[in-house]
Design a protein around this motif. Structure first.
Motif, PDB file in Angstrom:
ATOM      1  N   ALA A  80       0.642  -1.515   0.450  1.00  0.00           N
ATOM      2  CA  ALA A  80       0.133   0.643   0.028  1.00  0.00           C
ATOM      3  C   ALA A  80       1.039   1.136   0.009  1.00  0.00           C
ATOM      4  O   ALA A  80       0.511   2.116  -0.675  1.00  0.00           O
ATOM      5  CB  ALA A  80      -0.512  -0.084   1.015  1.00  0.00           C
ATOM      6  N   VAL A 120      -6.758   7.618  -7.127  1.00  0.00           N
ATOM      7  CA  VAL A 120      -5.981   6.654  -5.807  1.00  0.00           C
ATOM      8  C   VAL A 120      -6.480   6.585  -4.529  1.00  0.00           C
ATOM      9  O   VAL A 120      -6.210   7.482  -3.971  1.00  0.00           O
ATOM     10  CB  VAL A 120      -4.331   6.991  -5.978  1.00  0.00           C
ATOM     11  N   ILE A 147      -6.499   4.449  -1.073  1.00  0.00           N
ATOM     12  CA  ILE A 147      -4.962   3.337  -0.273  1.00  0.00           C
ATOM     13  C   ILE A 147      -5.990   3.374   1.473  1.00  0.00           C
ATOM     14  O   ILE A 147      -5.865   4.464   1.925  1.00  0.00           O
ATOM     15  CB  ILE A 147      -4.005   4.177  -0.213  1.00  0.00           C
ATOM     16  N   ASN A 148      -6.231   1.634   2.015  1.00  0.00           N
ATOM     17  CA  ASN A 148      -6.489   1.591   3.013  1.00  0.00           C
ATOM     18  C   ASN A 148      -4.772   2.032   4.131  1.00  0.00           C
ATOM     19  O   ASN A 148      -4.316   1.544   3.617  1.00  0.00           O
ATOM     20  CB  ASN A 148      -7.665   0.920   3.264  1.00  0.00           C
ATOM     21  N   LEU A 149      -5.007   3.353   4.971  1.00  0.00           N
ATOM     22  CA  LEU A 149      -3.150   2.593   5.683  1.00  0.00           C
ATOM     23  C   LEU A 149      -4.030   2.153   6.579  1.00  0.00           C
ATOM     24  O   LEU A 149      -3.927   3.522   8.186  1.00  0.00           O
ATOM     25  CB  LEU A 149      -3.002   4.519   5.212  1.00  0.00           C
ATOM     26  N   TRP A 184      -5.228  -2.335   3.944  1.00  0.00           N
ATOM     27  CA  TRP A 184      -3.986  -2.465   3.389  1.00  0.00           C
ATOM     28  C   TRP A 184      -4.418  -2.760   2.197  1.00  0.00           C
ATOM     29  O   TRP A 184      -4.013  -1.819   1.212  1.00  0.00           O
ATOM     30  CB  TRP A 184      -3.130  -2.984   3.862  1.00  0.00           C
ATOM     31  N   GLU A 185      -6.081  -2.181   1.663  1.00  0.00           N
ATOM     32  CA  GLU A 185      -6.249  -1.835   0.248  1.00  0.00           C
ATOM     33  C   GLU A 185      -5.775  -0.800  -0.195  1.00  0.00           C
ATOM     34  O   GLU A 185      -6.244  -0.019   0.393  1.00  0.00           O
ATOM     35  CB  GLU A 185      -7.836  -2.818  -0.182  1.00  0.00           C
ATOM     36  N   TYR A 186      -5.711  -0.950  -1.930  1.00  0.00           N
ATOM     37  CA  TYR A 186      -4.862  -0.135  -2.319  1.00  0.00           C
ATOM     38  C   TYR A 186      -5.986  -0.470  -4.303  1.00  0.00           C
ATOM     39  O   TYR A 186      -5.904  -1.597  -4.403  1.00  0.00           O
ATOM     40  CB  TYR A 186      -4.151   0.007  -3.391  1.00  0.00           C
ATOM     41  N   ARG A 187      -6.671   1.053  -4.380  1.00  0.00           N
ATOM     42  CA  ARG A 187      -6.906   1.240  -5.321  1.00  0.00           C
ATOM     43  C   ARG A 187      -6.248   2.105  -6.739  1.00  0.00           C
ATOM     44  O   ARG A 187      -6.321   3.072  -6.059  1.00  0.00           O
ATOM     45  CB  ARG A 187      -8.470   0.896  -5.949  1.00  0.00           C
ATOM     46  N   VAL A 188      -6.383   1.854  -7.950  1.00  0.00           N
ATOM     47  CA  VAL A 188      -5.339   2.812  -8.482  1.00  0.00           C
ATOM     48  C   VAL A 188      -6.571   3.082 -10.115  1.00  0.00           C
ATOM     49  O   VAL A 188      -6.006   2.416 -10.925  1.00  0.00           O
ATOM     50  CB  VAL A 188      -3.777   2.613  -9.278  1.00  0.00           C
ATOM     51  N   VAL A 226       1.999   1.650  -3.444  1.00  0.00           N
ATOM     52  CA  VAL A 226       1.432   2.327  -4.106  1.00  0.00           C
ATOM     53  C   VAL A 226       1.627   4.089  -4.195  1.00  0.00           C
ATOM     54  O   VAL A 226       1.548   4.636  -5.331  1.00  0.00           O
ATOM     55  CB  VAL A 226      -0.090   1.818  -4.674  1.00  0.00           C
ATOM     56  N   LEU A 227       1.490   4.109  -2.787  1.00  0.00           N
ATOM     57  CA  LEU A 227       1.200   5.938  -2.546  1.00  0.00           C
ATOM     58  C   LEU A 227       2.699   6.294  -2.528  1.00  0.00           C
ATOM     59  O   LEU A 227       2.475   7.573  -3.584  1.00  0.00           O
ATOM     60  CB  LEU A 227       1.367   6.420  -0.929  1.00  0.00           C
TER      61      LEU A 227
END
Length: 494
Positions: A350, A442, A444-446, A486-490, A353-354
Motif C-alpha cells: 500500500a 488513488v 489507499i486504506n492505510l 491495506w487495500e489499494y485501488r488505482v 503504491v502511494l
C-alpha cells in the motif's frame, strides 16, 4: 552515506527539511518556469527523459554471486522490461583498506575517485555495462562521495592540504554542532575551503561523464557540502551535457538554486513508517508497554493518513523547483532500520503504491521486486535471494502507468495532487491528479482494519480502469466503498 550517519543525522535531516527503449529521447534542456529568476543560481540542464522516469538503486556488491559489472549486465533486460528508467549504482570505486570496517569495508570509503573497485571489474567493463544500459533504453548514475575519502586515497599523501585537520592531524568527519566525531572513522574529512580540492573534485566528476558516459550523480551527504561548491560543480557538469542530479539531502536551497533536480523525501518516508506502526502493521512486534503507551496517548510518534497532508504542505511551502524521490526502502533503511516488511508489515505494498503515485520519482531498491525480506550486510558479501521476482508485475503495473499517464509525471510535468474527502480521512488516503486530460484516482486504506468511505466532491467523476484488476469503473460523488485492510485501488482514465 556511511551507515552510522543515518541514525545520527536523522534529526538533523528532519530539521533541515524545514528550510525502457521507447522512452529514450534526445536529451533536451528542461528548466522550471515557476521559479523566480532571482533564485536561480545554476542554469539547470536536465535531460528530457527524466520527466516520467523511475529510479532503481543497485547494490552491486550483493546483486549477483559474482558481484561484478559483467554479471549485472544479465539483469539489464528484465529491469528495462519492469519499466525502470534510471539505474543508480552505489559507489563503484575502490574501497579504502586503511581503517576499513568489516571484511569488505564501506563502499563510501573511496580509495580512488577515478578508479573502479577491482571486485566489480575494470573501467572498460564498467563502460561496457553503461553501453548495455543505454542500449536497453535506460540511464546510469553513480554515487559520488565528496564529503570524505578513504584513508588510503592518493590525496591523503599527495595533497594532505585537501583535508580537515584537528590538532594538526587529518581527522574523520566532525559534527559541527558538538565538535565531536560522527563515528565515521573509516573516512577522512575533506576541506572545501581549499580551491584546489574543489577543482580536483570537479575534474574527477567530469571524468566519469566524459570518459564513461554516465548520465548523472547521486551526491552522498549533499547536506554537508558547501552550497557554493555544489553550485560550482553543477555549473561545470551541466556545461558538458544534460545530467540527472540527485542530492542525498532534504535541503530546499540546493534544489531551489537549480543544482539538483531531485532530493530525498525523508520526512515523508519517516511519516509513512510511523503510520504503519500506528495503524498496526507491526503490531505483532510491539511490546505490551508500547501498546499501553499508545492507548494512553503517550506515544509522541503516532501518525495517521492525515499527517501526509502536513508533510506535503511543508514541501509545497519550502520548494519551488524540482521534486522528491519517494521510497519505501533504500540501502540505509534496509541495512540499519529494517526491510519494508519489518517496518511496514502487511502495508508495505500500500505504501509502495502511494510513493509511486505521489508527485515525485519512485525508487525501488535491490531485491524489492523479489519481495526479499532480508537486511543486507553492509561491510560483507550478502547475496540477494532473487527467487521468481514475485513483485515484478506489481511494480511494472505502477511504472507503466507513470510512463503513460501524464498526471503522474514528475514535478512541473505532472498534475497537482487534490485530496478527495472520504469521511474517513484518518485511515484512508484518497486523491486525484490530472494533467492535460489524463487523470488518476488513488484510494489507499492505510490501516490494518477494514474501512468504509464515501467519495465526496466531483473533481474525480468519470470512467476509469482500475490498473491492477483491469476492471472498468464509473466513479461519482457520493459513492460508498468498502476497503479491506491495506487495500489499494488505482484508477486511470487512459
Amino acid at each position: 552515506m556511511q551507515p552510522l550517519c543515518f541514525r545520527t543525522l536523522l534529526c538533523l535531516l528532519l530539521t533541515l527539511s524545514l528550510f525502457n527503449c521507447e522512452r529514450r529521447a534526445e536529451a533536451e534542456v528542461v528548466t522550471s518556469e515557476s521559479a523566480p529568476a532571482s533564485d536561480l543560481a545554476v542554469e539547470p540542464n536536465v535531460p528530457e527523459w527524466a520527466k516520467n522516469a523511475v529510479i532503481y538503486e543497485v547494490n552491486l556488491r550483493h546483486f549477483t554471486p559474482e558481484g561484478t559489472f559483467s554479471a549485472f549486465e544479465e539483469h539489464i533486460p528484465r529491469l528495462a522490461e519492469m519499466g525502470v528508467d534510471v539505474l543508480w549504482f552505489m559507489p563503484i570505486h575502490p574501497v579504502s583498506k586503511v581503517n576499513r570496517k568489516g571484511e569488505l569495508g564501506s563502499p563510501y570509503a573511496v580509495g580512488d575517485y577515478q578508479g573502479t573497485n577491482p571486485d566489480f571489474g575494470t573501467l572498460e567493463e564498467f563502460k561496457s555495462m553503461v553501453d548495455a544500459i543505454h542500449g536497453a533504453g535506460m540511464y546510469a548514475i553513480i554515487d559520488w562521495v565528496p564529503n570524505h575519502s578513504g584513508w588510503d586515497n592518493p590525496w591523503i599523501t599527495e595533497h594532505p592540504d585537501f583535508y580537515t585537520k584537528k590538532d594538526g592531524e587529518i581527522t574523520d568527519p566532525i559534527n559541527p554542532a558538538t565538535g565531536e566525531s560522527w563515528g565515521w572513522t573509516d573516512v577522512a574529512d575533506l576541506n572545501f575551503d581549499n580551491d584546489e580540492l574543489r577543482d580536483s573534485m570537479i575534474a574527477a566528476m567530469e571524468f566519469w561523464v566524459e570518459e564513461a558516459g554516465i548520465d548523472g550523480f547521486r551526491v552522498d551527504v549533499a547536506h554537508g557540502i558547501p552550497v557554493d561548491f555544489i553550485e560550482q560543480a553543477a555549473d561545470s557538469l551541466y556545461a558538458i551535457k544534460p545530467l540527472f542530479m540527485l542530492a542525498e539531502a532534504e535541503v530546499p536551497e540546493i534544489v531551489n538554486n537549480g543544482a539538483f533536480v531531485m532530493d530525498y523525501g525523508w520526512e515523508m518516508h519517516h511519516t509513512l513508517n510511523q503510520i504503519a506502526k500506528t495503524q498496526g502493521a507491526n503490531r505483532d512486534a510491539q511490546t505490551d508497554a508500547s501498546n499501553i503507551a499508545r492507548e494512553e496517548g503517550e506515544d509522541q510518534d503516532r501518525a495517521t493518513a492525515l499527517d501526509i497532508d502536513r508533510v506535503l504542505k511543508r514541501y509545497a511551502d519550502d520548494y519551488h523547483r524540482g521534486y522528491k524521490m519517494q521510497f519505501t526502502s533504500n540501502h540505509d533503511e534496509n541495512s540499519w532500520s529494517g526491510t519494508e516488511f519489518q517496518r511496514m508489515g502487511d502495508g508495505h505494498q500500500a505504501f509502495a503504491v502511494l510513493t509511486a503515485t505521489f508527485d515525485g520519482m519512485p525508487l525501488i531498491y535491490t531485491g524489492q521486486e523479489s519481495a526479499d525480506d532480508q537486511q543486507y550486510e553492509f561491510f560483507t558479501k550478502d547475496n540477494v535471494e532473487w527467487g521468481n521476482y514475485e513483485y515484478a508485475d506489481f511494480y511494472r503495473t505502477l511504472f507503466d502507468l507513470k510512463e503513460k499517464n501524464q498526471a503522474l509525471w514528475n514535478g512541473e510535468y505532472g498534475g497537482d495532487l487534490q485530496k478527495i474527502p472520504t469521511g474517513n480521512d484518518e485511515n484512508v488516503y484518497a486523491f486525484t491528479r490530472e494533467k492535460y486530460g489524463d487523470r488518476v484516482v488513488v484510494l489507499i486504506n492505510l490501516s490494518a482494519q477494514s474501512q468504509d468511505i464515501t467519495l465526496q466532491g466531483d473533481a474525480f467523476a468519470g470512467g476509469y480502469t482500475e490498473v491492477f484488476t483491469q476492471e472498468s469503473n464509473e466513479l461519482q460523488e457520493g459513492m460508498d466503498m468498502h476497503l479491506d485492510p491495506w487495500e489499494y485501488r488505482v484508477y486511470s482514465n487512459r
